[in-house]
Design a protein around this motif. Structure first.
Motif, PDB file in Angstrom:
ATOM      1  N   MET A  49      36.175  37.691  48.392  1.00 14.12           N
ATOM      2  CA  MET A  49      34.740  37.598  48.080  1.00 14.12           C
ATOM      3  C   MET A  49      34.423  38.322  46.768  1.00 14.12           C
ATOM      4  O   MET A  49      33.648  37.835  45.931  1.00 14.12           O
ATOM      5  N   GLY A  50      35.051  39.474  46.593  1.00 15.25           N
ATOM      6  CA  GLY A  50      34.825  40.226  45.369  1.00 15.25           C
ATOM      7  C   GLY A  50      35.245  39.432  44.146  1.00 15.25           C
ATOM      8  O   GLY A  50      34.529  39.368  43.144  1.00 15.25           O
ATOM      9  N   ALA A  51      36.421  38.784  44.247  1.00 15.70           N
ATOM     10  CA  ALA A  51      36.919  38.003  43.116  1.00 15.70           C
ATOM     11  C   ALA A  51      35.972  36.846  42.805  1.00 15.70           C
ATOM     12  O   ALA A  51      35.653  36.580  41.642  1.00 15.70           O
ATOM     13  N   VAL A  52      35.470  36.183  43.869  1.00 11.61           N
ATOM     14  CA  VAL A  52      34.554  35.056  43.661  1.00 11.61           C
ATOM     15  C   VAL A  52      33.293  35.524  42.942  1.00 11.61           C
ATOM     16  O   VAL A  52      32.828  34.920  41.972  1.00 11.61           O
ATOM     17  N   LEU A  53      32.756  36.671  43.434  1.00 12.69           N
ATOM     18  CA  LEU A  53      31.518  37.194  42.851  1.00 12.69           C
ATOM     19  C   LEU A  53      31.732  37.555  41.388  1.00 12.69           C
ATOM     20  O   LEU A  53      30.915  37.226  40.515  1.00 12.69           O
ATOM     21  N   LEU A  54      32.875  38.204  41.103  1.00  9.72           N
ATOM     22  CA  LEU A  54      33.167  38.615  39.728  1.00  9.72           C
ATOM     23  C   LEU A  54      33.270  37.394  38.829  1.00  9.72           C
ATOM     24  O   LEU A  54      32.699  37.353  37.732  1.00  9.72           O
ATOM     25  N   THR A  55      33.972  36.346  39.311  1.00  9.83           N
ATOM     26  CA  THR A  55      34.109  35.128  38.504  1.00  9.83           C
ATOM     27  C   THR A  55      32.737  34.536  38.217  1.00  9.83           C
ATOM     28  O   THR A  55      32.434  34.176  37.072  1.00  9.83           O
ATOM     29  N   ALA A  56      31.917  34.441  39.259  1.00 11.51           N
ATOM     30  CA  ALA A  56      30.584  33.860  39.071  1.00 11.51           C
ATOM     31  C   ALA A  56      29.812  34.646  38.025  1.00 11.51           C
ATOM     32  O   ALA A  56      29.193  34.075  37.106  1.00 11.51           O
ATOM     33  N   LEU A  57      29.872  35.972  38.123  1.00 16.63           N
ATOM     34  CA  LEU A  57      29.123  36.807  37.175  1.00 16.63           C
ATOM     35  C   LEU A  57      29.634  36.593  35.758  1.00 16.63           C
ATOM     36  O   LEU A  57      28.851  36.462  34.820  1.00 16.63           O
ATOM     37  N   PRO A  77      39.832  39.234  53.027  1.00 21.89           N
ATOM     38  CA  PRO A  77      38.569  38.503  52.771  1.00 21.89           C
ATOM     39  C   PRO A  77      37.668  39.242  51.794  1.00 21.89           C
ATOM     40  O   PRO A  77      37.030  38.619  50.931  1.00 21.89           O
ATOM     41  N   GLY A  78      37.651  40.566  51.896  1.00 18.68           N
ATOM     42  CA  GLY A  78      36.821  41.349  50.989  1.00 18.68           C
ATOM     43  C   GLY A  78      37.237  41.153  49.549  1.00 18.68           C
ATOM     44  O   GLY A  78      36.396  40.925  48.668  1.00 18.68           O
ATOM     45  N   MET A  79      38.554  41.234  49.318  1.00 21.87           N
ATOM     46  CA  MET A  79      39.034  41.048  47.951  1.00 21.87           C
ATOM     47  C   MET A  79      38.695  39.652  47.451  1.00 21.87           C
ATOM     48  O   MET A  79      38.308  39.464  46.295  1.00 21.87           O
ATOM     49  N   GLY A  85      34.964  59.755  55.687  1.00 18.71           N
ATOM     50  CA  GLY A  85      34.846  58.768  54.627  1.00 18.71           C
ATOM     51  C   GLY A  85      34.770  57.366  55.188  1.00 18.71           C
ATOM     52  O   GLY A  85      34.367  57.154  56.330  1.00 18.71           O
ATOM     53  N   ASN A  86      35.174  56.436  54.378  1.00 23.82           N
ATOM     54  CA  ASN A  86      35.024  55.037  54.700  1.00 23.82           C
ATOM     55  C   ASN A  86      36.412  54.431  54.855  1.00 23.82           C
ATOM     56  O   ASN A  86      36.991  53.943  53.901  1.00 23.82           O
ATOM     57  N   PRO A  87      37.012  54.504  56.069  1.00 21.35           N
ATOM     58  CA  PRO A  87      38.381  54.042  56.204  1.00 21.35           C
ATOM     59  C   PRO A  87      38.481  52.528  56.018  1.00 21.35           C
ATOM     60  O   PRO A  87      37.554  51.793  56.344  1.00 21.35           O
ATOM     61  N   SER A  88      39.603  52.106  55.477  1.00 15.69           N
ATOM     62  CA  SER A  88      39.758  50.665  55.237  1.00 15.69           C
ATOM     63  C   SER A  88      40.047  49.983  56.568  1.00 15.69           C
ATOM     64  O   SER A  88      40.611  50.561  57.489  1.00 15.69           O
ATOM     65  N   ASN A  89      39.652  48.734  56.675  1.00 21.53           N
ATOM     66  CA  ASN A  89      39.843  48.004  57.934  1.00 21.53           C
ATOM     67  C   ASN A  89      40.552  46.682  57.668  1.00 21.53           C
ATOM     68  O   ASN A  89      41.073  46.449  56.579  1.00 21.53           O
ATOM     69  N   ARG A  90      40.537  45.805  58.665  1.00 23.26           N
ATOM     70  CA  ARG A  90      41.341  44.573  58.560  1.00 23.26           C
ATOM     71  C   ARG A  90      40.722  43.539  57.638  1.00 23.26           C
ATOM     72  O   ARG A  90      41.292  42.520  57.374  1.00 23.26           O
ATOM     73  N   LEU A  91      39.534  43.793  57.162  1.00 16.20           N
ATOM     74  CA  LEU A  91      38.854  42.783  56.334  1.00 16.20           C
ATOM     75  C   LEU A  91      39.233  42.907  54.861  1.00 16.20           C
ATOM     76  O   LEU A  91      38.513  42.420  53.994  1.00 16.20           O
ATOM     77  N   LYS A  92      40.343  43.579  54.588  1.00 16.94           N
ATOM     78  CA  LYS A  92      40.719  43.834  53.198  1.00 16.94           C
ATOM     79  C   LYS A  92      40.830  42.540  52.386  1.00 16.94           C
ATOM     80  O   LYS A  92      40.244  42.416  51.319  1.00 16.94           O
TER      81      LYS A  92
END
Lengths: 167, 418
Positions: free
Chosen positions: A99-107, A95-97, A86-93
């Motif tokens: 970026m996701g929050a920023v994108l969601l807000t923009a949308l 920053p990823g969250m 599968g897709n194991p989680s890494n240290r970028l958790k």
């Protein structure tokens, strides 16, 4: 414009399938199954195009996304080792969250602030000829040609990269 | 298709108009069935049953009918293939069950259904079970826009031929699902070979269609049949026909392009692990695809349901399909399987340039004679096609890399010498 009951039912089925399968793509650990769900999502979006009377776009959506892009995607997965892990989680958790929050807000901001208008014009009976007229007329012919030159350049680039230096 | 168009009055589907062909035969089986049903159910009048429900019911009934016609064809195409392959190999072929072996498909079906259905312990069970369905459904979808007779079309799509190309390309996902979920290297190799094959041959396939579409000016399959007024498109498009036939046999993964299940190398490719009726479903999908693609070839190049003699349209159509299927079987019995690199060379260096040349030449002909092509172009077309094929084959032969001869292991040498 009046929307028929049948069209509404078809739209809601397709919309729910698209959203559920798209969430599956993100949530599933198994990359292969996620890729398959992506295909389901593409297909239901093609269905939504059909309810919009955009038959040409729907066929192209199936051809390009479900038929070509997803096959290349699955091919890449098949060539990857340890797919089952599968897709194991890494240290970028974090920053990823972020970026996701920023994108969601923009949308959400765009979604709320857009004025959603319904066109009053009747849908075209045959969209293919109309699309061709637009694409090859003075209006969009430049964009069309630039896109094809871009694709050609990408293709030549891929050939050069794949050949290596010694040949 | 557009839901709006279907919501008008009591003639919801073109297909049911086609049922008038029963009237032609004096059998009043379904005289205007759609019309009658529509009236009986209240039609589009307010207060009656909603029109979308009528559309849904009629659509499902039509789909049921068309799928069953295709499914009825499958066992007999398999029987035809076994019989003809037998003849080509100086055998008799199946002849024990029923007259001339006509009941052989029934026996095969019963055998498949009663066989044990094995799922490998390490397989991804859900994907493994879904794969045959994903393989077979796109193939069945292909039958929707095929015109069987005048007006006898289930879905009269404006984008008919594009729809068919799009839908059939999705069948490869089923191949992938089967190959990957089996958790077996032979299945996986089989599935990977498919991509290479399909990605390469989809391009000449679509480009060969373009010539026909330019001649007709429509993507609609019924319009393409109508457009072949006096002579079939084959006469205007010999080069396109050759390219299309070769690309279709690659698309169908049939010999000489059956790399995907090359039995001597990969057991049987992506369906190595399948047994029982799951294997049966895959087999049905393969043969339904042969029927569907021969229908498309008949429509695009052989003027579909039209024919020189007064015979019902669907008989012409089925006759032409049968001829094309027999042609595929003939090729399978004659030509040995190609190697992977030979297949890639053939696809990219032979078929693709030929398809492009065909498009340019056709465009030039249409530009020169916008009011219909003159008859003398037919022999010119054929001569041109022959020359281009000969030159391209010559160039391909020079460019093809010589095969590296691998010395046989000693055990084979002793076998050969003894």
């Amino acid at each position: 414009m009046h929307v028929g009951t049948g069209a509404s039912i078809a739209f809601w089925i397709m919309a729910v399938v698209a959203v559920v399968s798209a969430s599956g793509v993100i949530l599933l650990k198994d990359i292969f199954r996620a890729a398959l769900l992506l295909v389901v999502s593409f297909l239901s979006i093609a269905g939504i195009f059909v309810t919009l009377n955009a038959d040409f776009i729907a066929a192209v959506q199936v051809l390009i996304y479900a038929g070509a892009i997803s096959i290349l995607l699955i091919f890449a997965i098949l060539l990857t080792r340890d797919v089952q892990e599968g897709n194991p989680s890494n240290r970028l958790k974090i920053p990823g969250m972020f970026m996701g929050a920023v994108l969601l807000t923009a949308l959400i901001v765009v979604f709320v602030n857009t004025e959603w208008r319904l066109s009053t014009e009747a849908p075209l009976d045959s969209t293919t000829a109309a699309l061709a007229d637009l694409l090859f007329s003075n209006k969009f012919v430049l964009a069309f040609e630039i896109a094809s030159v871009l694709l050609l350049a990408a293709m030549i680039g891929a050939v050069v990269l794949a050949r290596g230096e010694d040949e | 298709m557009p839901v709006d168009r279907l919501a008008t009055g009591c003639q919801p589907l073109g297909f049911w108009d086609g049922m008038g062909l029963w009237e032609q035969w004096g059998i009043n089986f379904f005289p205007r069935l759609g019309d009658t049903m529509c009236r009986a159910m209240g039609g589009a009048t307010p207060g009656g049953i909603p029109d979308w429900l009528i559309f849904a019911i009629l659509g499902l009934a039509g789909a049921f009918a068309v799928v069953n016609v295709a499914m009825l064809g499958v066992p007999y195409v398999i029987l035809l293939e076994r019989k003809l392959l037998g003849r080509f190999q100086h055998r008799v072929g199946p002849n024990r069950v029923g007259f001339f072996g006509l009941l052989q498909p029934m026996a095969d079906g019963i055998k498949l259904m009663t066989k044990e259905d094995i799922t490998p312990r390490v397989a991804d069970k859900l994907v493994f079970s879904l794969a045959p369905l994903v393989f077979v459904v796109p193939v069945l979808l292909m039958f929707a826009p095929l015109p069987w007779a005048p007006h006898a079309v289930l879905a009269d799509l404006d984008v008919g031929i594009l729809y068919i190309v799009a839908v059939t390309s999705a069948a490869e996902i089923g191949v992938f699902m089967g190959g990957w979920s089996s958790n077996n290297k032979f299945s996986l190799f089989g599935a990977m070979r498919v991509v290479a094959l399909v990605v390469s041959y989809e391009i000449p396939l679509v480009l060969a269609i373009v010539g026909v579409v330019m001649l007709t000016g429509s993507l609609n399959l019924a319009a393409i049949v109508e457009g072949q007024r006096f002579v079939p498109n084959l006469l205007w498009q010999p080069l396109g026909f050759i390219v299309f036939m070769i690309a279709v046999s690659a698309e169908l993964n049939r010999a000489p392009f059956d790399l995907l299940e090359a039995d001597s190398e990969l057991v049987s490719g992506f369906h190595t692990e399948y047994s029982g009726m799951k294997w049966g479903v895959i087999q049905i999908g393969e043969y339904a695809a042969i029927i569907g693609f021969s229908g498309i070839i008949a429509t695009l190049f052989l003027s579909g349901w039209k024919g020189p003699a007064p015979m019902p349209g669907y008989l012409w159509f089925v006759l032409k399909m049968g001829m094309i299927i027999s042609g595929f079987i003939w090729v399978r019995a004659t030509i040995p399987r190609l190697r992977v690199d030979q297949i890639m060379n053939l696809g990219w260096k032979f078929l693709l340039p030929l398809a492009l040349i065909n498009i340019f030449v056709t465009a030039g002909e249409i530009l020169a004679y916008p009011d219909g092509l003159p008859v003398w172009l037919i022999p010119v077309n054929f001569a041109f096609a022959a020359i281009v094929v000969a030159v391209a084959a010559r160039l391909l032969g020079i460019q093809g890399q010589p095969r590296q001869v691998v010395p046989a292991p000693p055990v084979f040498e002793t076998m050969a010498s003894s």
